[in-house]
Design a protein around this motif. Structure first.
Motif, PDB file in Angstrom:
ATOM      1  N   GLU A 255     101.859  19.267 -14.980  1.00  0.00           N
ATOM      2  CA  GLU A 255     101.196  20.348 -15.201  1.00  0.00           C
ATOM      3  C   GLU A 255     101.814  21.592 -14.136  1.00  0.00           C
ATOM      4  O   GLU A 255     101.412  22.976 -14.204  1.00  0.00           O
ATOM      5  N   THR A 256     102.789  21.228 -13.551  1.00  0.00           N
ATOM      6  CA  THR A 256     103.974  22.325 -12.657  1.00  0.00           C
ATOM      7  C   THR A 256     104.702  22.958 -13.937  1.00  0.00           C
ATOM      8  O   THR A 256     105.631  21.118 -14.305  1.00  0.00           O
ATOM      9  N   GLU A 257     105.360  23.555 -14.001  1.00  0.00           N
ATOM     10  CA  GLU A 257     107.075  24.094 -14.667  1.00  0.00           C
ATOM     11  C   GLU A 257     108.028  23.206 -13.697  1.00  0.00           C
ATOM     12  O   GLU A 257     107.276  23.784 -12.622  1.00  0.00           O
ATOM     13  N   PRO A 258     108.836  23.208 -14.530  1.00  0.00           N
ATOM     14  CA  PRO A 258     110.144  22.450 -13.950  1.00  0.00           C
ATOM     15  C   PRO A 258     110.842  23.692 -13.261  1.00  0.00           C
ATOM     16  O   PRO A 258     110.571  24.843 -13.285  1.00  0.00           O
ATOM     17  N   ALA A 259     111.026  23.403 -12.425  1.00  0.00           N
ATOM     18  CA  ALA A 259     111.999  24.540 -11.057  1.00  0.00           C
ATOM     19  C   ALA A 259     113.261  25.008 -12.011  1.00  0.00           C
ATOM     20  O   ALA A 259     113.711  24.135 -12.475  1.00  0.00           O
ATOM     21  N   PRO A 260     113.064  26.834 -11.620  1.00  0.00           N
ATOM     22  CA  PRO A 260     114.188  27.091 -12.373  1.00  0.00           C
ATOM     23  C   PRO A 260     115.796  26.538 -11.707  1.00  0.00           C
ATOM     24  O   PRO A 260     115.769  26.335 -10.862  1.00  0.00           O
ATOM     25  N   THR A 261     116.211  26.823 -12.946  1.00  0.00           N
ATOM     26  CA  THR A 261     117.723  27.016 -12.368  1.00  0.00           C
ATOM     27  C   THR A 261     118.865  26.916 -11.870  1.00  0.00           C
ATOM     28  O   THR A 261     119.738  26.797 -10.867  1.00  0.00           O
ATOM     29  N   ARG A 262     118.594  28.337 -11.715  1.00  0.00           N
ATOM     30  CA  ARG A 262     118.816  29.327 -11.245  1.00  0.00           C
ATOM     31  C   ARG A 262     117.957  30.930 -10.767  1.00  0.00           C
ATOM     32  O   ARG A 262     116.441  31.322 -11.319  1.00  0.00           O
ATOM     33  N   THR A 263     118.703  31.339  -9.624  1.00  0.00           N
ATOM     34  CA  THR A 263     117.488  32.673  -9.859  1.00  0.00           C
ATOM     35  C   THR A 263     117.335  33.574 -10.075  1.00  0.00           C
ATOM     36  O   THR A 263     118.537  33.954 -11.362  1.00  0.00           O
ATOM     37  N   ALA A 264     116.355  34.839 -10.104  1.00  0.00           N
ATOM     38  CA  ALA A 264     116.488  35.680 -11.257  1.00  0.00           C
ATOM     39  C   ALA A 264     117.752  36.622 -10.501  1.00  0.00           C
ATOM     40  O   ALA A 264     118.003  37.379 -11.564  1.00  0.00           O
ATOM     41  N   GLU A 265     117.810  36.735  -9.538  1.00  0.00           N
ATOM     42  CA  GLU A 265     119.119  37.592  -8.825  1.00  0.00           C
ATOM     43  C   GLU A 265     120.550  36.862 -10.048  1.00  0.00           C
ATOM     44  O   GLU A 265     121.236  37.341 -10.334  1.00  0.00           O
ATOM     45  N   GLU A 266     120.561  35.871  -9.879  1.00  0.00           N
ATOM     46  CA  GLU A 266     121.446  35.391 -10.574  1.00  0.00           C
ATOM     47  C   GLU A 266     121.065  35.153 -11.888  1.00  0.00           C
ATOM     48  O   GLU A 266     122.767  35.974 -13.010  1.00  0.00           O
ATOM     49  N   ALA A 267     120.207  35.068 -12.458  1.00  0.00           N
ATOM     50  CA  ALA A 267     120.147  35.675 -14.062  1.00  0.00           C
ATOM     51  C   ALA A 267     120.184  37.013 -14.495  1.00  0.00           C
ATOM     52  O   ALA A 267     120.887  37.381 -15.954  1.00  0.00           O
ATOM     53  N   LYS A 268     120.019  37.310 -14.103  1.00  0.00           N
ATOM     54  CA  LYS A 268     119.771  39.575 -13.638  1.00  0.00           C
ATOM     55  C   LYS A 268     121.811  39.543 -14.207  1.00  0.00           C
ATOM     56  O   LYS A 268     122.360  40.183 -14.756  1.00  0.00           O
ATOM     57  N   ALA A 269     122.227  38.274 -12.803  1.00  0.00           N
ATOM     58  CA  ALA A 269     124.097  38.674 -12.768  1.00  0.00           C
ATOM     59  C   ALA A 269     124.376  38.189 -14.223  1.00  0.00           C
ATOM     60  O   ALA A 269     125.510  38.882 -14.844  1.00  0.00           O
ATOM     61  N   ALA A 270     124.167  37.295 -14.945  1.00  0.00           N
ATOM     62  CA  ALA A 270     124.516  37.053 -16.028  1.00  0.00           C
ATOM     63  C   ALA A 270     123.842  37.735 -17.230  1.00  0.00           C
ATOM     64  O   ALA A 270     125.363  37.725 -18.460  1.00  0.00           O
TER      65      ALA A 270
END
Length: 146
Positions: free
Chosen positions: A29-44
């Motif tokens: 019932e837990t979601e997988p841990a994100p592979t990158r941080t929010a800031e990394e996603a923003k940079a992408a």
């Protein structure tokens, strides 16, 4: 045998002897841990935006929002991408979300106002422009320079 007789020996006692089906393993019932941080996603997202890949940028900003939805810049950046793709209703909604989370974030109101103009929602655009200027007086200077 007559039509009223039955050779069916499966009464309630026979049914009780059946073994219960094996229980299915519990679902995680837990979601997988994100592979990158929010800031990394923003940079992408920023990199995709600069490359003119607006849909890719939207996906990256959406990922950043899923990780940390409290950052108004993620919504504002996604709103700008929606504007580039002429998805004006989505841009307006993202701009509003940006400033709902932080009423002092004038750029969110500005994005929502710009999209509202494109949607011919002029009364709403006027109110949103006023909110943008009230939230961030530096926007007035920036708008005059354009």
């Amino acid at each position: 045998m007559s039509g009223s007789e039955s050779d069916d020996n499966e009464g309630p006692a026979a049914m009780a002897e059946e073994e219960p089906a094996a229980a299915a393993p519990p679902e995680a019932e837990t979601e997988p841990a994100p592979t990158r941080t929010a800031e990394e996603a923003k940079a992408a997202g920023n990199a995709a935006f600069k490359a003119g890949k607006f849909q890719d940028a939207i996906e990256a900003y959406s990922e950043a929002i899923a990780i940390d939805g409290s950052q108004p810049a993620f919504y504002s950046n996604r709103a700008m991408c929606q504007m580039k793709l002429e998805n004006f209703a989505a841009a307006r909604d993202d701009g509003k979300k940006a400033s709902e989370g932080d009423p002092s974030f004038g750029k969110g109101y500005l994005r929502a106002a710009q999209a509202s103009v494109r949607l011919a929602e002029f009364d709403e655009a006027s109110a949103l422009f006023a909110a943008a200027l009230a939230a961030d007086s530096a926007l007035a200077t920036a708008l005059q320079e354009k």
